[in-house]
Design a protein around this motif. Structure first.
Motif, PDB file in Angstrom:
ATOM      1  N   UNK A 275       1.155  -1.216   0.041  1.00 11.48           N
ATOM      2  CA  UNK A 275      -0.156   0.239  -0.405  1.00 11.48           C
ATOM      3  C   UNK A 275       0.788   0.993  -0.073  1.00 11.48           C
ATOM      4  N   UNK A 276       1.300   1.862  -1.329  1.00 14.60           N
ATOM      5  CA  UNK A 276       2.536   2.870  -1.616  1.00 14.60           C
ATOM      6  C   UNK A 276       1.413   4.109  -1.869  1.00 14.60           C
ATOM      7  N   UNK A 277      -0.316   4.080  -2.523  1.00 10.60           N
ATOM      8  CA  UNK A 277      -0.436   5.086  -3.174  1.00 10.60           C
ATOM      9  C   UNK A 277      -1.626   5.457  -2.395  1.00 10.60           C
ATOM     10  N   UNK A 278      -1.523   7.022  -1.846  1.00 11.45           N
ATOM     11  CA  UNK A 278      -2.589   7.337  -0.809  1.00 11.45           C
ATOM     12  C   UNK A 278      -3.900   7.428  -1.403  1.00 11.45           C
ATOM     13  N   UNK A 279      -5.344   7.212  -1.579  1.00  8.35           N
ATOM     14  CA  UNK A 279      -6.086   7.299  -1.886  1.00  8.35           C
ATOM     15  C   UNK A 279      -7.422   7.794  -0.845  1.00  8.35           C
ATOM     16  N   UNK A 280      -8.179   8.414  -1.400  1.00  9.13           N
ATOM     17  CA  UNK A 280      -9.366   8.463  -0.521  1.00  9.13           C
ATOM     18  C   UNK A 280      -9.840   7.739  -0.080  1.00  9.13           C
ATOM     19  N   UNK A 281     -10.595   7.693   1.325  1.00 11.78           N
ATOM     20  CA  UNK A 281     -12.048   6.334   1.406  1.00 11.78           C
ATOM     21  C   UNK A 281     -12.603   7.100   1.145  1.00 11.78           C
ATOM     22  N   UNK A 282     -13.863   6.275   0.314  1.00  8.28           N
ATOM     23  CA  UNK A 282     -14.925   7.449  -0.409  1.00  8.28           C
ATOM     24  C   UNK A 282     -16.175   7.187   0.513  1.00  8.28           C
ATOM     25  N   UNK A 283     -16.848   7.652   0.493  1.00 10.33           N
ATOM     26  CA  UNK A 283     -18.097   8.614   1.732  1.00 10.33           C
ATOM     27  C   UNK A 283     -18.572   7.146   3.287  1.00 10.33           C
TER      28      UNK A 283
END
Ligand code: KG4
Ligand code: ZN
Length: 473
Positions: free
Chosen positions: A333-341
């Motif tokens: 897990x290296x990329x930052x992604x938003x946690x949705x809703x």
């Protein structure tokens, strides 16, 4: 000897000795007026020594009256009559009766024959309690359901016994036909169903070594799905039902996905089902068999759809879910992604996450940086797992439910299964996942759900239609 009386035996009854004259009057009137009432007589030398009156209606069997002449008691006449009845109706679910609490001789005989006391009616016989007794029959009749599934790109038929035992399943997948187009092309899908449907049915019956005559009912997934595809399965189901005079049972496609779990382990209630497929992301509460209450759903894309689109940007063929899952296992897990809703509702949203992945890939490309597919797949899958487990476990906690099942194509995802497994085990939650081969569309799940719909009395006539969108109720 034991004699079963029929209407045209009325003359014979007059010839019998009148030891039970009050009964003979009842018998005559019953046999003439009540088609559900039947009599067994124990006759010796033209004399009725005992009789048993039972009601048999809608596959329910009840002993209404039972008597043996005083001087002939303890001569196995009563037990012979009961044994006769029990062996004649070995395929009923149970036999019930009611007896005076003070009649200990009869109660003793019934208990000897395998009846159990199930409840008491206070003062039912002029102040004396009535005891309700029941004998559960060992050999319940097996029910075979033929399930039909054609809602998307799989033509599938399956026969399932008693809603838990798969007899035969055939799935003809069109994945190879649609691959070149990057998704399912509805018109091509319905044409392929038309071509396949008879062969798949034939193969399914052959594999089971059965004919349609052995089938108790036909369960058809009549929605939601691609309307042209659904109609091919529906018309096949209706034709078979009409031609062979079989009950037609409509089954919601998602009810099917949920019931795929019953082929793994008997579902226990109340439960919560997280439905994750190419077209659905829903949290469903089930209080009991075949009762569905939607707690929340996706406001936009379904999880499977999101997997497929994220896969596409990484040049993975449709359906991309399995490959993204595989890549994720060799990445970090290296990329930052938003946690949705990430809110207090039970709803989901995946289009923002999908756009975030697409933007990330474009930005990296513009900067001339190569994307690490394994790491991107892992980062994406982690975020998906975070939000799915978070909302599901909160629902379980808030509704105080201890049974969880996953359902739908995406429940084949090993990363998602692993995450749920760890969390459920640490919280004492019972969990079941469908067999990997029955996560994606198949008819075994429709036949299984069909059995429970059939048991609930759900039937359709030949005016049944197919629906591209359909609420699960
Ligand atoms: O349940 P299904 O056959 O179709 C619908 O009823 O919608 O699910 C198909 C979806 C596809 O989007 C596919 O990519 C996804 O299930 N899928 C997976 C995996 N296997 C299938 N998604 C993630 N991980 C998997 N291992
Ligand atoms: Zn499906």
């Amino acid at each position: 000897m034991i004699k079963e009386l029929e209407k045209n035996d009325l003359i014979r009854i007059n010839e019998l000795e009148n030891s039970f004259h009050y009964v003979l009057k009842d018998i005559k009137s019953d046999l003439t007026n009540n088609p559900f009432s039947h009599y067994l007589l124990f006759i010796e030398n033209n004399k009725i020594l005992g009789y048993l009156n039972y009601y048999y209606m809608y596959e329910k069997l009840e002993i209404a009256n039972f008597n043996v002449l005083e001087e002939y008691q303890n001569k196995h006449i009563g037990s012979s009559l009961l044994e006769y009845l029990i062996s004649k109706f070995s395929d009923v679910e149970n036999i019930t009766l009611e007896v005076k609490e003070s009649n200990s001789k009869a109660i003793h005989l019934y208990e000897k024959m395998g009846f159990n006391k199930v409840s008491i009616r206070k003062g039912y016989y002029n102040g004396i309690d009535g005891i309700l007794m029941e004998k559960k029959m060992k050999s319940m009749k097996d029910i075979y359901i033929l399930g039909i599934e054609s809602s998307c790109d799989e033509t599938s038929f399956s026969i399932v016994k008693n809603g838990c035992e798969e007899v035969s399943t055939v799935i003809s997948s069109q994945i190879d036909i649609h691959k070149d187009y990057g998704g399912v092309v509805p018109e091509i899908a319905s044409r392929a169903h038309v071509k396949n449907v008879t062969f798949v049915l034939e193969e399914c019956l052959n594999k089971a070594n059965m004919t349609i005559d052995d089938i108790d009912a036909i369960a058809i997934a009549n929605g939601p799905g691609l309307i042209g595809s659904l109609l091919v399965g529906l018309e096949t189901a209706k034709t078979l039902a009409w031609l062979y005079n079989k009950p037609l049972v409509p089954v919601h496609h998602i009810a099917g996905h949920i019931y795929a779990n019953n082929l793994v382990k008997k579902m226990e209630f109340p439960l919560i089902s997280l439905v994750i497929s190419g077209g659905h992301t829903e949290l469903i509460y089930m209080k009991e068999d075949y009762s569905f209450e939607k707690l929340g759903s996706t406001l936009d894309d379904a999880v499977g759809e999101c997997y497929d689109k994220v896969g596409k940007i990484m040049d993975i063929n449709y359906p991309a879910g399995p490959m993204v899952d595989k890549l994720a296992h060799s990445g970090s897990h290296t990329y930052q992604l938003p946690i949705p809703l990430d809110d207090d509702s039970y709803n989901f949203s995946f289009s923002g996450l999908k756009s975030a992945v697409i933007n990330l890939v474009h930005n990296e490309e513009q900067r001339g940086n190569a994307i690490n597919k394994e790491n991107l797949a892992c980062s994406f899958q982690d975020v998906v797992c975070d939000i799915l487990t978070k909302k599901t476990l909160r629902a379980m906690n808030e509704l105080n439910v201890k049974n969880l099942i996953l359902a739908g194509g995406v429940s084949a995802n090993l990363g998602i299964r692993e995450r749920f497994k760890i969390l459920c085990e640490s919280r004492g939650i019972n969990y079941t996942f469908p067999d990997i081969k029955y996560c994606t569309d198949n008819a075994a799940m429709i036949a299984t759900a069909g059995y429970f719909a059939y048991q609930k009395g759900i039937r359709a006539d030949l005016s049944l239609n197919a629906y591209s969108s359909l609420e699960l109720k």
